[in-house]
Design a protein around this motif. Structure first.
Motif, PDB file in Angstrom:
ATOM      1  N   CYS A   1      -6.692   2.194 -24.001  1.00  0.00           N
ATOM      2  CA  CYS A   1      -5.404   2.175 -23.313  1.00  0.00           C
ATOM      3  C   CYS A   1      -5.551   1.627 -21.889  1.00  0.00           C
ATOM      4  N   CYS A   2      -4.684   0.770 -21.527  1.00  0.00           N
ATOM      5  CA  CYS A   2      -4.562   0.252 -20.155  1.00  0.00           C
ATOM      6  C   CYS A   2      -5.839  -0.412 -19.657  1.00  0.00           C
ATOM      7  N   HIS A   3      -6.660  -0.888 -20.560  1.00  0.00           N
ATOM      8  CA  HIS A   3      -7.898  -1.592 -20.207  1.00  0.00           C
ATOM      9  C   HIS A   3      -8.765  -0.793 -19.247  1.00  0.00           C
ATOM     10  N   GLY A   4      -8.804   0.504 -19.436  1.00  0.00           N
ATOM     11  CA  GLY A   4      -9.672   1.356 -18.621  1.00  0.00           C
ATOM     12  C   GLY A   4      -9.072   1.807 -17.302  1.00  0.00           C
ATOM     13  N   ARG A   5      -7.894   1.337 -16.990  1.00  0.00           N
ATOM     14  CA  ARG A   5      -7.234   1.771 -15.754  1.00  0.00           C
ATOM     15  C   ARG A   5      -6.459   3.051 -16.032  1.00  0.00           C
ATOM     16  N   PRO A   6      -6.180   3.836 -15.003  1.00  0.00           N
ATOM     17  CA  PRO A   6      -5.376   5.051 -15.211  1.00  0.00           C
ATOM     18  C   PRO A   6      -4.015   4.690 -15.805  1.00  0.00           C
ATOM     19  N   CYS A   7      -3.593   5.491 -16.755  1.00  0.00           N
ATOM     20  CA  CYS A   7      -2.315   5.241 -17.426  1.00  0.00           C
ATOM     21  C   CYS A   7      -1.183   5.953 -16.695  1.00  0.00           C
ATOM     22  N   GLY A   8      -0.038   5.435 -16.833  1.00  0.00           N
ATOM     23  CA  GLY A   8       1.145   6.058 -16.275  1.00  0.00           C
ATOM     24  C   GLY A   8       2.285   5.082 -16.334  1.00  0.00           C
ATOM     25  N   PRO A   9       3.445   5.554 -15.997  1.00  0.00           N
ATOM     26  CA  PRO A   9       4.592   4.647 -16.028  1.00  0.00           C
ATOM     27  C   PRO A   9       4.420   3.550 -14.990  1.00  0.00           C
ATOM     28  N   ALA A  10       4.876   2.382 -15.348  1.00  0.00           N
ATOM     29  CA  ALA A  10       4.818   1.265 -14.413  1.00  0.00           C
ATOM     30  C   ALA A  10       5.717   1.572 -13.226  1.00  0.00           C
ATOM     31  N   THR A  11       5.181   1.369 -12.063  1.00  0.00           N
ATOM     32  CA  THR A  11       5.984   1.603 -10.866  1.00  0.00           C
ATOM     33  C   THR A  11       6.331   0.259 -10.259  1.00  0.00           C
ATOM     34  N   THR A  12       7.531   0.183  -9.820  1.00  0.00           N
ATOM     35  CA  THR A  12       7.977  -1.027  -9.146  1.00  0.00           C
ATOM     36  C   THR A  12       8.309  -0.651  -7.722  1.00  0.00           C
ATOM     37  N   PRO A  13       8.022  -1.545  -6.813  1.00  0.00           N
ATOM     38  CA  PRO A  13       8.328  -1.231  -5.421  1.00  0.00           C
ATOM     39  C   PRO A  13       9.825  -0.984  -5.248  1.00  0.00           C
ATOM     40  N   ARG A  14      10.138  -0.009  -4.441  1.00  0.00           N
ATOM     41  CA  ARG A  14      11.552   0.283  -4.180  1.00  0.00           C
ATOM     42  C   ARG A  14      12.112  -0.751  -3.227  1.00  0.00           C
ATOM     43  N   ARG A  15      13.298  -1.150  -3.488  1.00  0.00           N
ATOM     44  CA  ARG A  15      13.963  -2.106  -2.592  1.00  0.00           C
ATOM     45  C   ARG A  15      14.480  -1.364  -1.392  1.00  0.00           C
TER      46      ARG A  15
END
Length: 111
Positions: free
Chosen positions: A91-105
């Motif tokens: 999962c996630c190519h070994g990176r920590p999993c979690g919801p994708a975060t997008t920068p807040r406008r």
């Protein structure tokens, strides 16, 4: 877990009634359920339930234990955990999993 073992487990769960039975047993956890209790809970005939329990046991997803005249069925938690680990191993190519975060406008300043 090997791929063939994962496929057997997934195939067993790929049937609606078996998935319902397995989820009911997971809900009962270590206490387990008798076939009569499962039959009443899921509103399924005993003969149908017996067939599905046999398939789940064959896949290693449930265990049975005799308690006097009764059989107690329990989920095989270790097998379930191994299946989940197998499915999420890359999962996630070994990176920590979690919801994708997008920068807040930033809100535009108002006068």
């Amino acid at each position: 877990m090997e791929e063939t073992t994962a496929l057997v487990s997934l195939a067993a769960l790929a049937q609606p009634m078996r998935l319902r039975v397995f989820r009911a047993l997971v809900g009962a956890a270590i206490e387990g359920l008798t076939p009569g209790a499962l039959s009443a809970l899921l509103d399924v005939p005993a003969s149908t339930l017996s067939f599905h329990l046999k398939e789940l046991a064959h896949a290693g997803l449930v265990t049975q234990q005799r308690d006097g005249r009764h059989l107690i069925y329990r989920p095989a938690i270790e097998r379930m955990a191994a299946l989940l680990a197998y499915l999420s191993a890359h999962c996630c190519h070994g990176r920590p999993c979690g919801p994708a975060t997008t920068p807040r406008r930033r809100r535009a300043a108002t006068c």
